[in-house]
Structures are given as structure tokens and as C-alpha cells.
Design an enzyme around this catalytic site. Structure first.
Site, mmCIF file in Angstrom:
data_model
loop_
_atom_site.group_PDB
_atom_site.id
_atom_site.type_symbol
_atom_site.label_atom_id
_atom_site.label_comp_id
_atom_site.label_asym_id
_atom_site.label_seq_id
_atom_site.Cartn_x
_atom_site.Cartn_y
_atom_site.Cartn_z
ATOM 1 N N ARG A 135 -0.541 14.165 12.774
ATOM 2 C CA ARG A 135 -0.072 13.942 11.406
ATOM 3 C C ARG A 135 -0.016 15.251 10.618
ATOM 4 O O ARG A 135 -0.744 15.446 9.643
ATOM 5 C CB ARG A 135 -0.947 12.903 10.705
ATOM 6 C CG ARG A 135 -1.023 11.622 11.484
ATOM 7 C CD ARG A 135 -1.573 10.486 10.682
ATOM 8 N NE ARG A 135 -0.531 9.848 9.889
ATOM 9 C CZ ARG A 135 -0.725 8.738 9.189
ATOM 10 N NH1 ARG A 135 -1.887 8.175 9.153
ATOM 11 N NH2 ARG A 135 0.253 8.202 8.502
ATOM 12 N N CYS A 156 -5.369 7.733 9.104
ATOM 13 C CA CYS A 156 -5.786 7.104 10.357
ATOM 14 C C CYS A 156 -5.676 8.093 11.496
ATOM 15 O O CYS A 156 -4.778 8.925 11.521
ATOM 16 C CB CYS A 156 -4.896 5.902 10.631
ATOM 17 S SG CYS A 156 -5.422 4.436 9.754
ATOM 18 N N LYS A 206 0.844 -1.204 0.000
ATOM 19 C CA LYS A 206 0.000 0.000 0.000
ATOM 20 C C LYS A 206 0.874 1.247 0.000
ATOM 21 O O LYS A 206 0.578 2.222 -0.689
ATOM 22 C CB LYS A 206 -0.872 -0.020 1.262
ATOM 23 C CG LYS A 206 -1.479 1.303 1.659
ATOM 24 C CD LYS A 206 -2.404 1.155 2.852
ATOM 25 C CE LYS A 206 -1.898 1.670 4.161
ATOM 26 N NZ LYS A 206 -1.429 3.026 4.233
ATOM 27 N N ASN A 207 1.973 1.191 0.768
ATOM 28 C CA ASN A 207 2.807 2.382 0.934
ATOM 29 C C ASN A 207 3.718 2.671 -0.260
ATOM 30 O O ASN A 207 4.413 3.674 -0.277
ATOM 31 C CB ASN A 207 3.633 2.284 2.230
ATOM 32 C CG ASN A 207 2.750 2.373 3.464
ATOM 33 O OD1 ASN A 207 1.543 2.564 3.356
ATOM 34 N ND2 ASN A 207 3.352 2.239 4.634
ATOM 35 N N ASP A 220 3.975 0.356 12.164
ATOM 36 C CA ASP A 220 2.790 -0.407 11.753
ATOM 37 C C ASP A 220 2.842 -1.872 12.200
ATOM 38 O O ASP A 220 1.850 -2.592 12.078
ATOM 39 C CB ASP A 220 2.625 -0.378 10.219
ATOM 40 C CG ASP A 220 2.424 1.023 9.685
ATOM 41 O OD1 ASP A 220 3.233 1.906 10.038
ATOM 42 O OD2 ASP A 220 1.478 1.251 8.922
ATOM 43 N N ARG A 255 -8.806 -0.445 4.012
ATOM 44 C CA ARG A 255 -7.856 0.562 3.527
ATOM 45 C C ARG A 255 -6.500 -0.066 3.231
ATOM 46 O O ARG A 255 -5.743 0.439 2.387
ATOM 47 C CB ARG A 255 -7.656 1.669 4.578
ATOM 48 C CG ARG A 255 -8.780 2.677 4.653
ATOM 49 C CD ARG A 255 -8.352 3.883 5.470
ATOM 50 N NE ARG A 255 -7.074 4.365 5.020
ATOM 51 C CZ ARG A 255 -6.167 4.961 5.798
ATOM 52 N NH1 ARG A 255 -6.415 5.156 7.062
ATOM 53 N NH2 ARG A 255 -5.022 5.368 5.306
HETATM 54 C C1 UD1 Z 1 3.928 6.549 6.217
HETATM 55 C C2 UD1 Z 1 3.115 5.277 6.061
HETATM 56 C C3 UD1 Z 1 2.657 4.726 7.409
HETATM 57 C C4 UD1 Z 1 3.826 4.601 8.362
HETATM 58 C C5 UD1 Z 1 4.637 5.892 8.417
HETATM 59 C C6 UD1 Z 1 5.910 5.749 9.234
HETATM 60 C C7 UD1 Z 1 2.085 5.574 3.909
HETATM 61 C C8 UD1 Z 1 0.820 5.751 3.144
HETATM 62 N N1 UD1 Z 1 1.966 5.547 5.232
HETATM 63 O O1 UD1 Z 1 3.048 7.546 6.739
HETATM 64 O O2 UD1 Z 1 2.085 3.436 7.180
HETATM 65 O O3 UD1 Z 1 3.335 4.313 9.653
HETATM 66 O O4 UD1 Z 1 5.024 6.300 7.097
HETATM 67 O O5 UD1 Z 1 6.695 4.707 8.739
HETATM 68 O O6 UD1 Z 1 3.150 5.409 3.350
HETATM 69 N N2 UD1 Z 1 5.594 14.520 10.524
HETATM 70 C C9 UD1 Z 1 5.623 15.854 10.829
HETATM 71 N N3 UD1 Z 1 5.423 16.757 9.800
HETATM 72 C C10 UD1 Z 1 5.218 16.358 8.512
HETATM 73 C C11 UD1 Z 1 5.206 14.984 8.212
HETATM 74 C C12 UD1 Z 1 5.391 14.066 9.245
HETATM 75 O O7 UD1 Z 1 5.799 16.255 11.976
HETATM 76 O O8 UD1 Z 1 5.052 17.216 7.635
HETATM 77 C C13 UD1 Z 1 5.779 13.520 11.621
HETATM 78 C C14 UD1 Z 1 4.509 12.696 11.860
HETATM 79 O O9 UD1 Z 1 3.603 13.382 12.686
HETATM 80 C C15 UD1 Z 1 5.099 11.464 12.529
HETATM 81 C C16 UD1 Z 1 6.435 11.285 11.792
HETATM 82 O O10 UD1 Z 1 6.735 12.548 11.222
HETATM 83 O O11 UD1 Z 1 5.358 11.712 13.886
HETATM 84 C C17 UD1 Z 1 6.418 10.224 10.729
HETATM 85 O O12 UD1 Z 1 5.454 10.528 9.744
HETATM 86 P P1 UD1 Z 1 5.665 10.105 8.215
HETATM 87 O O13 UD1 Z 1 6.903 9.282 8.105
HETATM 88 O O14 UD1 Z 1 5.553 11.303 7.365
HETATM 89 O O15 UD1 Z 1 4.402 9.158 7.967
HETATM 90 P P2 UD1 Z 1 3.481 9.074 6.679
HETATM 91 O O16 UD1 Z 1 4.269 9.313 5.436
HETATM 92 O O17 UD1 Z 1 2.241 9.879 6.899
#
Ligand code: UD1
Length: 454
Positions: A142, A137, A39-40, A326, A434
Site C-alpha cells: 500500500r 489493513c 466508510k470509504n 473488498d 474499523r
Molecule cells: C480504497 C478503499 C479500499 C479499497 C481500495 C480499492 C478506502 C478507505 N479504502 O483504498 O476499501 O479496497 O480503495 O478499491 O477508501 N497504489 C500505489 N501507489 C499509491 C496508491 C495506490 O501503487 O500511491 C496501488 C495500491 O498498492 C493498490 C492499488 O493502487 O495496488 C489500489 O489502491 P487504492 O485504490 O489507492 O486503494 P485505497 O485508496 O488505499
């Protein structure tokens, strides 16, 4: 037939739309499930197709609702998405990319966070992009600050509106030096998808290096991009003028594979996960072995089962190559059956133990420490948002009436209900679609005893 139809095929199960399950637990799950593309990765590779001048072909696309959301978002932007002959193949033709109305984007985005990744490709193709309020989620705030900061560095103008965010770049985007405050997966992908066609060189520091990101880099290289990486989380992207379509088979879904592995341990069953591969799962397999799990790596997948009594373990979630966030929710279900006290430190998200209250209701002994635990030296520096869960086992689980909170937590609820003796009612299971393809059919194939109530 679209891929999403795969979601509604529920062989062996009876009943309606699939929001509530009646589960009779206490039976080991045994058999084979096959996992498709991650999915990712798949959702991001679909967005990458926007950057090409010619059509792309993506294989091993899973029939999950996040994919359906991205498909319809691409379609409202003029990308023609058609199913190929082989199951799970998408043809993506971006030759008529056009602006979409805010209302249309909003209506199709649903709970997904993927629309944020449309920014770079749309800025290159159309000079503007609109991003609705983002969901995903409910596992913390986020935020998208890293994404917006990076886009500004490329030269995009960012305007916040009540309904979302409007971006424009009338005079194009230029390569930038970007240092992420944290190796965010999404922000790294944002930079990649934007830098490949920006003018000049982009240097990205503190990048995420998850296997799905490496696979996205492979997709982009097939399209004509020039991307290299160096030790210590540095990625260099030399912008090019034109990109073309790709043909790609997605890397397998290591999160789904890890979920079924934990289900085998929790229910004391034996599950062969077809399509799972060792290299992307090294960290998970190490923890599984410490917990007392046994696995057999085969050419076409991995077999998971217990190797004896389950043992307690201490793990901290982390960015790759650490133990992925995850993976902790399904593992915690198995840890309720381990002999002793386990500790799981959640370092990536601030609110990812909400699902444990349902496990406690079923008889598990889990104490969540909302501000984390200071317990000796750590591999990574603590983040302020950290939480810890202490799981003491083994505790018999008994059936209960529970409601799914989010994707991975929801999967864990179902596995807990299958581990428990007696009957459970699990509400809101639709959210599991999802990220888990043909979830009910797979449960049936593994011998789970359940009915779909509504
Ligand atoms: C992706 C994955 C999710 C996984 C996560 C971490 C997808 C669709 N989802 O989510 O399954 O759990 O990586 O491996 O690929 N953050 C900020 N500011 C930002 C962006 C992120 O502070 O602009 C923080 C988030 O709040 C969190 C951390 O960074 O604490 C990690 O988030 P991120 O790696 O961006 O996760 P996703 O890409 O949303």
C-alpha cells in the site's frame, strides 16, 4: 455519547471488550440489518470539511473506528466535531484550523491511511502538513507514491523524515495535469481535495470513478467546487478561491451490504439489508445471480438469499465498475459451499488471500496461486502483483480456533465460523469495528449464536 459508543453495544452477547468470540455455527442467518454511510466516503467527506470557511453537516455517519480516528485527527487540527440530534450526524466546524504537533497526529492516526488525505486541505489552510507513517489493513505494501507525485505536481515540497512526511507550499498550490499510473481511489481523492482550491485548472487522467468518489465530488460541488468528468476516467477541476460548508447524506456502504449478502448465501439464510441500493451494486448483483443467489430489490433495501444450490463462478477483482476487491473475501466463504470449482483473481492488491488459510483449517478446499493463473482471455491486462484462489466445493466447514488478519478477512472468518458446524474461537475481532458498525448487535439480530469472551 459519541458515535463510537455504538461499537460497544452488544445486545444478546455476553462478556467483555470484544476481542475474542466463541461462535457456535451451523445456523442460517435470518433477519434485517441496516447499513449507514460508506466508510470509504464518510472519512473523506469529513476531511473535505477542512476546506470550508463555514461548518458542514454530514449525515449517516457509521459508528466505526475509522471514523473515530478521522474525528480525532480533525480535532487535533482545531476542527470542532459535535454529534447532531439525529443518530449518525456530525457537525464539523473548521473555523479554527491550526497546525498539530507531529506526536499528536501520530498518536491519533493509529492504523488508518486517511491522514494522507489531509495533505491538500492542510496545505491550503496552513501552508504545511505532516503525515505520520501510514497503516491500514495489512494487505500488501500500500504505497503512497501516486499521492506524493501528484502533490509535487501541484507545487508542494515533500520532505521525508524518519517519523513521517512533511509537506509545505509557502507560495500556494497550482492546478496540474496528472495521469495516474493506476486508477487509485486514494490518489484520485487526493487530487480532488487538493485541486478544488489550487489556482487554475487540474486535469486528472486515469482517475478512479468509484461511487464513493462520485459522492465526494457531490460534496465538493456543494462546497462551491467546479468539477466535471468525461468518459475514459478524465476529471477536470477548476480551482476556486473559497469553499463553504456542506450538508450531505453519505452514500450507503455497498461493501457492508455485499458482506451481508454473502453471509446469507454462505449460511443458507435470508438477510434484508436496509439502505442498500441497486445502482451501486450492479456488478456485485450480477455475480451473486451467477453464483445462484437470489435478491429482491425493494424501495428501502435489498433482500438476499439462495435461489437453489450455489454454483461455481470465475471473477476478477478490479476498479469500478469491476468487481470490488473488498467483496471477494465474504464471497469466497459462500463459494466454499458452491458445487464445483470457482476461481477468484485478485488484481488490485498483492496480498489479499491470507485469510483463506483459516478457511482451509475449517475444511475448505482453497488453493492460492501467489503469482496468479494464466487461464484464457481477460478483461483487464494482468498486473504483476496478481494472485488467484481456486475454491472447490461444496465442503462442510467445521469449527476451529482462528485469528482475524484484517478487516474484510476478519468478517469472512466470522461468517465462516457461523457457517461451520461446531464451536469456533475467533481472535482479534476488534479490527472488524474499523468497517462494520454495531457488528455484534447485527449478528445477534440475525440469530447468530456467540459469546464475547474478552
Ligand atoms: C480504497 C478503499 C479500499 C479499497 C481500495 C480499492 C478506502 C478507505 N479504502 O483504498 O476499501 O479496497 O480503495 O478499491 O477508501 N497504489 C500505489 N501507489 C499509491 C496508491 C495506490 O501503487 O500511491 C496501488 C495500491 O498498492 C493498490 C492499488 O493502487 O495496488 C489500489 O489502491 P487504492 O485504490 O489507492 O486503494 P485505497 O485508496 O488505499
Amino acid at each position: 455519547m459519541t458515535l463510537l459508543n455504538g461499537l460497544t453495544r452488544m445486545s444478546g452477547a455476553t462478556g467483555g471488550s470484544g476481542e475474542t468470540l466463541a461462535i457456535r455455527g451451523g445456523r442460517p442467518l435470518r433477519g434485517r440489518v441496516d447499513v449507514k454511510g460508506a466508510k470509504n466516503l464518510v472519512t473523506k467527506a469529513m476531511v473535505a470539511a477542512l476546506l470550508g470557511e463555514t461548518p458542514s453537516i454530514l449525515r449517516d455517519v457509521p459508528g466505526i473506528s475509522d471514523v473515530a480516528v478521522v474525528r480525532s485527527l480533525l480535532e487535533v487540527h482545531g476542527v470542532r466535531v459535535t454529534d447532531g440530534d439525529e443518530e449518525g450526524t456530525f457537525h464539523l466546524d473548521p473555523s479554527d484550523v491550526e497546525s498539530a504537533h507531529m506526536e499528536e497526529i501520530d498518536a491519533h492516526a493509529g492504523a488508518s491511511r486517511i491522514p494522507i488525505l489531509f495533505c491538500g486541505p492542510l496545505l491550503h489552510r496552513l501552508g504545511q502538513a505532516f503525515i505520520p507513517d501510514l497503516g491500514g489493513c495489512r494487505i500488501g505494501d500500500r504505497p503512497i507514491d501516486f499521492h506524493l507525485d501528484a502533490l509535487r505536481k501541484f507545487g508542494a515540497a515533500v520532505e521525508k523524515l524518519p517519523s513521517g512526511i512533511r509537506l509545505s507550499a509557502p507560495s500556494g498550490l497550482r492546478g496540474a495535469n496528472i495521469h495516474l499510473p493506476y486508477p487509485s481511489v486514494g490518489a484520485t481523492e487526493q487530487v480532488l481535495l487538493t485541486a478544488v482550491r489550487a489556482e487554475g485548472v487540474t486535469e486528472l487522467r486515469n482517475a478512479a470513478i468509484e461511487p464513493e468518489i462520485m459522492d465526494l465530488i457531490a460534496v465538493l460541488q456543494k462546497m462551491g467546487a467546479i468539477i466535471s468528468y468525461e468518459p475514459n476516467r478524465v476529471i477536470l477541476i477548476e480551482g476556486v478561491d473559497r469553499l463553504f460548508g456542506y450538508e450531505h447524506r453519505a452514500v450507503f456502504d455497498r461493501n457492508e451490504a455485499a458482506s451481508w449478502a454473502s453471509a446469507a448465501l454462505a449460511t443458507d439464510g435470508e438477510i434484508f439489508v436496509g439502505g442498500a441500493r441497486q445502482p451501486e451494486m450492479l456488478t456485485f448483483l450480477n455475480v451473486l445471480r451467477k453464483v445462484g443467489g437470489d435478491f429482491e430489490i425493494r424501495e428501502d433495501g435489498i433482500l438476499f438469499r439462495r435461489g437453489g444450490d450455489l454454483k461455481p463462478v470465475t471473477v476478477e477483482t478490479d476498479v469500478h465498475p469491476g468487481f470490488m476487491t473488498d467483496w471477494q473475501q465474504p464471497l469466497i466463504v459462500a463459494l466454499t459451499q458452491a458445487h464445483g470449482e470457482s476461481v477468484v483473481h485478485e488484481t488490485v492488491y498483492e496480498n489479499r488471500f491470507g485469510f483463506t488459510s483459516a478457511l482451509v483449517k475449517m475444511g475448505a478446499d482453497i488453493v492460492v496461486h501467489p503469482h496468479g493463473l494464466q487461464d484464457g482471455p481477460r478483461r483487464v491486462p494482468r498486473r504483476n502483483l496478481e494472485q488467484a484462489a481456486v475454491i472447490t466445493g461444496p465442503t462442510p466447514l467445521v469449527g476451529a480456533d482462528i485469528t482475524v488478519p484484517d478487516l474484510r478477512g476478519g468478517y469472512s472468518h466470522v461468517i465462516a465460523a457461523l457457517t461451520a458446524t461446531g464451536a469456533s474461537t475467533v481472535h482479534n475481532v476488534g479490527i472488524i469495528s474499523r468497517g462494520y458498525e454495531k457488528f455484534f448487535s447485527k449478528l445477534t439480530a440475525l440469530g447468530a449464536d456467540f459469546d464475547v469472551l474478552d
